[in-house]
Design a protein around this motif. Sequence first.
Motif, PDB file in Angstrom:
ATOM      1  N   ALA A  97      53.867  52.915 -13.048  1.00  0.00           N
ATOM      2  CA  ALA A  97      52.843  52.859 -11.994  1.00  0.00           C
ATOM      3  C   ALA A  97      52.734  51.416 -11.519  1.00  0.00           C
ATOM      4  O   ALA A  97      52.593  50.497 -12.342  1.00  0.00           O
ATOM      5  N   ARG A  98      52.821  51.221 -10.212  1.00  0.00           N
ATOM      6  CA  ARG A  98      52.706  49.864  -9.683  1.00  0.00           C
ATOM      7  C   ARG A  98      52.157  49.873  -8.265  1.00  0.00           C
ATOM      8  O   ARG A  98      52.196  50.890  -7.573  1.00  0.00           O
ATOM      9  N   LEU A 169      53.165  53.290  -6.234  1.00  0.00           N
ATOM     10  CA  LEU A 169      54.155  54.191  -6.819  1.00  0.00           C
ATOM     11  C   LEU A 169      53.691  54.635  -8.194  1.00  0.00           C
ATOM     12  O   LEU A 169      53.150  53.835  -8.970  1.00  0.00           O
ATOM     13  N   ALA A 170      53.897  55.911  -8.513  1.00  0.00           N
ATOM     14  CA  ALA A 170      53.603  56.444  -9.841  1.00  0.00           C
ATOM     15  C   ALA A 170      54.613  57.542 -10.150  1.00  0.00           C
ATOM     16  O   ALA A 170      54.760  58.484  -9.366  1.00  0.00           O
ATOM     17  N   VAL A 171      55.319  57.407 -11.256  1.00  0.00           N
ATOM     18  CA  VAL A 171      56.351  58.365 -11.652  1.00  0.00           C
ATOM     19  C   VAL A 171      56.224  58.636 -13.143  1.00  0.00           C
ATOM     20  O   VAL A 171      56.105  57.696 -13.946  1.00  0.00           O
ATOM     21  N   LEU A 172      56.263  59.917 -13.511  1.00  0.00           N
ATOM     22  CA  LEU A 172      56.268  60.321 -14.917  1.00  0.00           C
ATOM     23  C   LEU A 172      57.534  61.114 -15.186  1.00  0.00           C
ATOM     24  O   LEU A 172      57.777  62.141 -14.553  1.00  0.00           O
ATOM     25  N   ASP A 173      58.355  60.627 -16.112  1.00  0.00           N
ATOM     26  CA  ASP A 173      59.568  61.314 -16.546  1.00  0.00           C
ATOM     27  C   ASP A 173      59.372  61.799 -17.975  1.00  0.00           C
ATOM     28  O   ASP A 173      58.859  61.049 -18.825  1.00  0.00           O
ATOM     29  N   LEU A 174      59.776  63.032 -18.252  1.00  0.00           N
ATOM     30  CA  LEU A 174      59.625  63.612 -19.585  1.00  0.00           C
ATOM     31  C   LEU A 174      60.953  64.187 -20.052  1.00  0.00           C
ATOM     32  O   LEU A 174      61.771  64.645 -19.238  1.00  0.00           O
ATOM     33  N   GLY A 175      61.134  64.182 -21.365  1.00  0.00           N
ATOM     34  CA  GLY A 175      62.327  64.775 -21.961  1.00  0.00           C
ATOM     35  C   GLY A 175      61.959  65.496 -23.253  1.00  0.00           C
ATOM     36  O   GLY A 175      61.310  64.924 -24.127  1.00  0.00           O
ATOM     37  N   LEU A 176      62.352  66.750 -23.358  1.00  0.00           N
ATOM     38  CA  LEU A 176      62.123  67.551 -24.559  1.00  0.00           C
ATOM     39  C   LEU A 176      63.473  67.832 -25.203  1.00  0.00           C
ATOM     40  O   LEU A 176      64.398  68.308 -24.537  1.00  0.00           O
ATOM     41  N   ASN A 201      55.992  65.743  -9.470  1.00  0.00           N
ATOM     42  CA  ASN A 201      56.448  65.932  -8.092  1.00  0.00           C
ATOM     43  C   ASN A 201      55.594  65.136  -7.102  1.00  0.00           C
ATOM     44  O   ASN A 201      55.268  65.613  -6.008  1.00  0.00           O
ATOM     45  N   ARG A 202      55.277  63.908  -7.472  1.00  0.00           N
ATOM     46  CA  ARG A 202      54.446  63.059  -6.613  1.00  0.00           C
ATOM     47  C   ARG A 202      55.293  62.454  -5.492  1.00  0.00           C
ATOM     48  O   ARG A 202      56.399  61.978  -5.725  1.00  0.00           O
ATOM     49  N   ALA A 203      54.767  62.471  -4.294  1.00  0.00           N
ATOM     50  CA  ALA A 203      55.433  61.835  -3.149  1.00  0.00           C
ATOM     51  C   ALA A 203      55.082  60.348  -3.148  1.00  0.00           C
ATOM     52  O   ALA A 203      53.931  59.975  -2.918  1.00  0.00           O
ATOM     53  N   ASN A 204      56.058  59.505  -3.422  1.00  0.00           N
ATOM     54  CA  ASN A 204      55.872  58.056  -3.399  1.00  0.00           C
ATOM     55  C   ASN A 204      56.400  57.527  -2.065  1.00  0.00           C
ATOM     56  O   ASN A 204      57.613  57.427  -1.848  1.00  0.00           O
ATOM     57  N   PHE A 205      55.480  57.204  -1.183  1.00  0.00           N
ATOM     58  CA  PHE A 205      55.836  56.880   0.191  1.00  0.00           C
ATOM     59  C   PHE A 205      56.319  55.446   0.347  1.00  0.00           C
ATOM     60  O   PHE A 205      55.881  54.533  -0.361  1.00  0.00           O
ATOM     61  N   THR A 230      57.815  57.768   7.251  1.00  0.00           N
ATOM     62  CA  THR A 230      58.880  58.756   7.436  1.00  0.00           C
ATOM     63  C   THR A 230      59.843  58.822   6.258  1.00  0.00           C
ATOM     64  O   THR A 230      60.840  59.534   6.324  1.00  0.00           O
ATOM     65  N   ALA A 231      59.567  58.083   5.176  1.00  0.00           N
ATOM     66  CA  ALA A 231      60.501  58.081   4.045  1.00  0.00           C
ATOM     67  C   ALA A 231      59.737  57.909   2.742  1.00  0.00           C
ATOM     68  O   ALA A 231      58.586  57.447   2.721  1.00  0.00           O
ATOM     69  N   THR A 232      60.383  58.306   1.659  1.00  0.00           N
ATOM     70  CA  THR A 232      59.833  58.113   0.317  1.00  0.00           C
ATOM     71  C   THR A 232      60.758  57.184  -0.465  1.00  0.00           C
ATOM     72  O   THR A 232      61.926  56.996  -0.124  1.00  0.00           O
ATOM     73  N   THR A 233      60.222  56.610  -1.531  1.00  0.00           N
ATOM     74  CA  THR A 233      61.009  55.679  -2.350  1.00  0.00           C
ATOM     75  C   THR A 233      61.581  56.345  -3.590  1.00  0.00           C
ATOM     76  O   THR A 233      62.414  55.742  -4.275  1.00  0.00           O
ATOM     77  N   THR A 234      61.138  57.551  -3.909  1.00  0.00           N
ATOM     78  CA  THR A 234      61.676  58.290  -5.049  1.00  0.00           C
ATOM     79  C   THR A 234      61.985  59.713  -4.607  1.00  0.00           C
ATOM     80  O   THR A 234      61.465  60.191  -3.594  1.00  0.00           O
ATOM     81  N   SER A 235      62.791  60.390  -5.373  1.00  0.00           N
ATOM     82  CA  SER A 235      63.145  61.773  -5.063  1.00  0.00           C
ATOM     83  C   SER A 235      62.050  62.719  -5.543  1.00  0.00           C
ATOM     84  O   SER A 235      61.144  62.331  -6.278  1.00  0.00           O
TER      85      SER A 235
END
Length: 247
Positions: A97-98, A169-176, A201-205, A230-235
């Motif tokens: 998160a930044r 920006l805020a992104v959470l990645d998880l792995g099981l 599934n957050r839209a980081n603009f 018109t664009a995002t910084t993450t998928s």
Amino acid sequence: ALQVIAERRAGGLQLHAGYTLSRASDEGQGIVPTEANGSVTEWMDPFHPATDKGPADFDRRHNLVMNFIWELPSAPRGSGILSGLARDWSLAGILTARSGVPFTVGIQSDYSRTLFRDSVDRPNLAPGFPADQIILGGPDQYFDPRAFQLQAPGTFGNVGRNSLVGPGLAVLDLGLSRRFPAPMFGRSTLQLRLEAFNVLNRANFDVPQRIVFAGSSPGEAPLSTAGRITATTTSARQLQLGAKLMW
């Protein structure tokens, strides 16, 4: 900058967190135009570069990164199917998160009549417009174009370089994952993984369209595209399966 790091290990949980509070300022960004994100590489007034002093394009005021690995508790060992399925699982994750990057609003034409087209002219702030209402936050119009107005032709505006900040920006990645013995490879272990990137599934603009005026005539209305994102910084959310053989 202020940097804070926290670590915690308890039982099967490992947690690491790092936070940075920083500020970076300069009078220009890079050498070539592609090195500038929200501003430009040249001064608006080459004879007075100090008027362009402001937050650097890479300034991120707040930056938080957390990661963890949790060895999930196992069921008591036994001969049942449930006991066999509820062992050797682990959950891992990374939270990033930044703050957003600063950007500069501008005028499309050479409104200052300087013939210095490597730069971008800036408009005036509209008198009396509340500073805390400039940022609207939505992707259709991230900032309010009514907060700005054209100055007299042949002059410079009073809006500061990189005076607005784009979306954060805020992104959470998880792995099981789960480990299985692989006796066919000696004392090896097979790990199966399910990984989810941007699991919320957050839209980081990205930064918005920052050109407010065409600059063709005094008193003109702002461009309809001003402030639009018109664009995002993450998928979007992505899932993947993986296998790892450890020996």
